[in-house]
Design an enzyme around this catalytic site. Structure first.
Site, mmCIF file in Angstrom:
data_model
loop_
_atom_site.group_PDB
_atom_site.id
_atom_site.type_symbol
_atom_site.label_atom_id
_atom_site.label_comp_id
_atom_site.label_asym_id
_atom_site.label_seq_id
_atom_site.Cartn_x
_atom_site.Cartn_y
_atom_site.Cartn_z
ATOM 1 N N ASP A 181 0.928 -1.237 0.116
ATOM 2 C CA ASP A 181 -0.058 -0.053 0.056
ATOM 3 C C ASP A 181 0.853 1.184 -0.043
ATOM 4 O O ASP A 181 0.603 2.228 -0.550
ATOM 5 C CB ASP A 181 -0.752 -0.121 1.197
ATOM 6 C CG ASP A 181 -1.691 1.089 1.562
ATOM 7 O OD1 ASP A 181 -2.420 1.454 0.787
ATOM 8 O OD2 ASP A 181 -1.337 1.819 2.468
ATOM 9 N N TYR B 179 -7.694 1.782 7.685
ATOM 10 C CA TYR B 179 -8.403 2.267 6.492
ATOM 11 C C TYR B 179 -9.985 2.148 6.864
ATOM 12 O O TYR B 179 -10.624 1.367 6.112
ATOM 13 C CB TYR B 179 -7.835 1.510 5.146
ATOM 14 C CG TYR B 179 -6.692 1.937 4.631
ATOM 15 C CD1 TYR B 179 -6.618 3.293 3.950
ATOM 16 C CD2 TYR B 179 -5.548 1.392 4.725
ATOM 17 C CE1 TYR B 179 -5.637 3.788 3.485
ATOM 18 C CE2 TYR B 179 -4.512 1.878 4.243
ATOM 19 C CZ TYR B 179 -4.466 3.142 3.479
ATOM 20 O OH TYR B 179 -3.210 3.743 2.931
ATOM 21 N N ASP C 168 4.743 0.319 4.152
ATOM 22 C CA ASP C 168 4.803 -0.897 4.782
ATOM 23 C C ASP C 168 4.370 -1.940 3.945
ATOM 24 O O ASP C 168 4.367 -2.059 2.642
ATOM 25 C CB ASP C 168 3.674 -0.838 5.930
ATOM 26 C CG ASP C 168 2.328 -0.443 5.595
ATOM 27 O OD1 ASP C 168 2.184 -0.320 4.245
ATOM 28 O OD2 ASP C 168 1.386 -0.120 6.203
ATOM 29 N N GLU D 107 5.746 9.719 3.462
ATOM 30 C CA GLU D 107 5.395 8.414 3.338
ATOM 31 C C GLU D 107 4.360 8.568 1.732
ATOM 32 O O GLU D 107 3.816 9.703 1.522
ATOM 33 C CB GLU D 107 4.562 7.757 3.983
ATOM 34 C CG GLU D 107 4.356 6.394 3.837
ATOM 35 C CD GLU D 107 3.358 5.639 4.822
ATOM 36 O OE1 GLU D 107 3.041 6.166 5.894
ATOM 37 O OE2 GLU D 107 3.555 4.377 5.079
#
Ligand SMILES: *[C@@H]1O[C@H](CO)[C@@H](O)[C@H](O)[C@H]1NC(C)=O
Ligand SMILES: *[C@@H]1O[C@H](CO)[C@@H](O)[C@H](O)[C@H]1NC(C)=O
Length: 516
Positions: free
Chosen positions: A78, A230, A81, A477
């Protein structure tokens, strides 16, 4: 502040639009497009193919699903990670497919059509595996808690690879709906080049939509592991409408359009006026897809009536991004970047750039302007604003920083990404353990050994400031759904700059710069 004064000064000093255009930095959108597609290769999980271009990566996640007796090898990690989260992954694929559907010729012209299709297929091959029965869809592999406890290369992963599913007793209409949307959109992409595959995708899409519609529920009520990562805050109604519009587009069957029309009101499609578009909150995308249907001649009066209501909300979204509503507008940084929130703001920017680009095409096809509460905007002005956001991303900003990694000379060097921040497995096959990665690689001041080319990071704060530090995950990120919508916009802007039509667009943009 200085930046905004700079632009306003420009407006007064140079009244000729051509002069303004020549002062605006020109970027190679073709280079940006090529790079953006490389990012998806860096995020690949599973067995990598012989033609893998991102060579610092190697096979990983080869036993995904084994514990549960299902083959879940493949798909995408994703972000920084190694969890494979189904909902954002499906949204990523929908946006990649939508990019190719709208701007396929432009992508071909830029020489990237094949790579774009590969980026989609890597996701859809996985969704087909994950949809093991009509009412079973595997939703996630790995879990955020144990994954985040370790800092390892994907090739060394020792964390839990437990898989989680939704089924008729544990429903997830949002996940089923988004995956249906992704597969339906992809079926359009592959229709010509691979009709058999396209048909297979559509078959899964139709089944998943039926599953999501028949067994209603939020997937985060069924799967506790997704909750802190999520959670589906907007619920599943946006995804069901979204899936219905995509299935209508892919099949031409009126029952799907009827669904989106009949449920427009009770599912919030014509009710919610929202200024953000994301993997969770899809209403603006639904509304803009609805608008595209108005280009059809054969609509019944009731359909047209409801689609016009969707259009009002779509216009609210576009005007809000343009700062042309009265009151409800999206904030902007002093440097002119749309600003929704602190954590991974760029996802909203890239999504908006895509939706505005599509909306500007719609205005052009209709031969109309957009009437916002604060004034009238032309199709070129909408596109020009989308371009301003893309240009900010590529380096036209107070930090002079490209937030697309690997683009230009100044870009984030310490992206919060496990694989990129640790020596490549190809160079050093010595196992790096769970906490060893934190001790030896995460805490270093040095730049990442591997460049995560094409990743769009979270981006700057509300004052255009950016801290290039690995621990600053809100800004450094990257996520797959950040880059995906840019694929289409880069292709479109490249095609325009190729035919020198970009000057025309930029020269129409006086008002857009004015708003800085
Ligand atoms: C919109 O119009 C109102 C009043 O009509 C004005 O106060 C406001 O500054 C305008 N906003 C923009 C962004 O132009
Ligand atoms: C960005 O570039 C401009 C123009 O070259 C320069 O004036 C400014 O100091 C630079 N800003 C940073 C943060 O490097």
């Amino acid at each position: 502040m200085e930046f905004s004064i700079f632009f306003i000064t420009l407006m007064f000093l140079f009244t000729s639009p051509a002069t303004i255009a020549s002062l605006v930095q020109e970027f190679s959108y073709q280079d940006a497009l090529s790079k953006s597609l490389l990012y998806f290769e860096a995020q690949r999980s599973g067995h990598l193919p012989y033609n893998q271009r991102v060579t610092w990566r190697h096979h990983s996640g080869l036993t995904d699903g084994l514990q549960q007796g299902v083959d879940l090898v493949g798909g995408y990690y994703d972000a920084g990670d190694h969890v494979k989260f189904g909902l954002p992954m499906a949204f990523t694929i929908t946006m990649l497919a939508w990019s190719v559907i709208e701007y396929g010729d432009e992508t071909t012209a830029a020489g990237e059509y094949k790579h774009a299709l590969e980026s989609i297929k890597w996701g859809t091959d996985y969704f087909i595996k994950a949809h093991t029965k009509p009412y079973v869809l595997w939703a996630e592999v790995g879990d955020g808690d144990t994954d985040h406890y370790c800092w390892q290369r994907p090739e060394d992963m020792t964390t839990s690879r437990r898989a989680y599913k939704i089924d008729n007793e544990n429903p997830g209409s949002d996940l089923a709906g988004e995956t249906a949307a992704a597969l339906a959109a992809a079926s359009l992409v592959f229709r010509k080049s691979n009709p058999h595959y396209s048909h297979l995708l559509l078959h899964h899409a139709q089944q998943l939509f039926e599953f999501g519609d028949k067994y209603r529920g939020r997937y985060d009520s069924s799967i506790a592991a997704v909750k802190s990562y999520y959670a589906s805050v907007s619920g599943y109604k946006d995804e069901l409408l979204w899936a219905a519009f995509w299935l209508h587009r892919a099949t031409g069957q009126s029952n799907y359009l009827d669904y989106a029309v009949d449920k427009a009101h009770c599912f919030g499609g014509t009710g919610w006026a929202i200024s953000e578009f994301s993997w969770d909150v899809k209403y603006a995308g639904v509304q803009i897809m609805a608008v595209q249907n108005l280009l059809k001649k054969e609509l019944q009066p009731n359909q047209k009536h409801i689609l016009e209501q969707y259009k009002t909300k779509a216009e609210h979204y576009v005007c809000s991004c343009l700062g042309m509503n009265k009151g409800e507008n999206v904030d902007r940084t002093p440097g002119g970047l749309l600003y929704i929130r602190q954590w991974n703001n760029m996802q909203y920017v890239s999504g908006a750039a895509f939706l505005l680009t599509v909306f500007s095409d719609f205005l052009k096809s209709m031969g109309t302007d957009l009437h916002c509460p604060n004034g009238t905007v032309t199709s070129n002005q909408v596109l020009s604003f989308a371009k301003s956001q893309v240009d900010y991303i590529l380096g036209s900003n107070p930090m002079n920083m490209s937030y697309l990694v690997g683009f230009g000379t100044k870009y984030p060097k310490r992206v919060h990404h496990r694989g990129a921040s640790i020596v490549s497995y190809k160079e050093n096959k010595g196992f790096i353990g769970c906490t060893q990665g934190y001790d030896k690689w995460y805490g270093r001041r040095d730049e990442n050994p591997n460049v995560l080319v094409g990743a769009l990071v979270g981006g700057p704060d509300c004052q255009d400031n950016f801290g290039d530090e690995r621990g600053n995950y809100m800004q450094t990120e990257a996520c797959t759904y950040n880059t995906a919508p840019l694929v289409g916009v880069f292709a479109k802007l490249h095609a325009l700059s190729d035919g020198s039509r970009l000057q025309e667009v930029v020269s129409s943009s006086a008002y857009a710069y004015d708003n800085y």
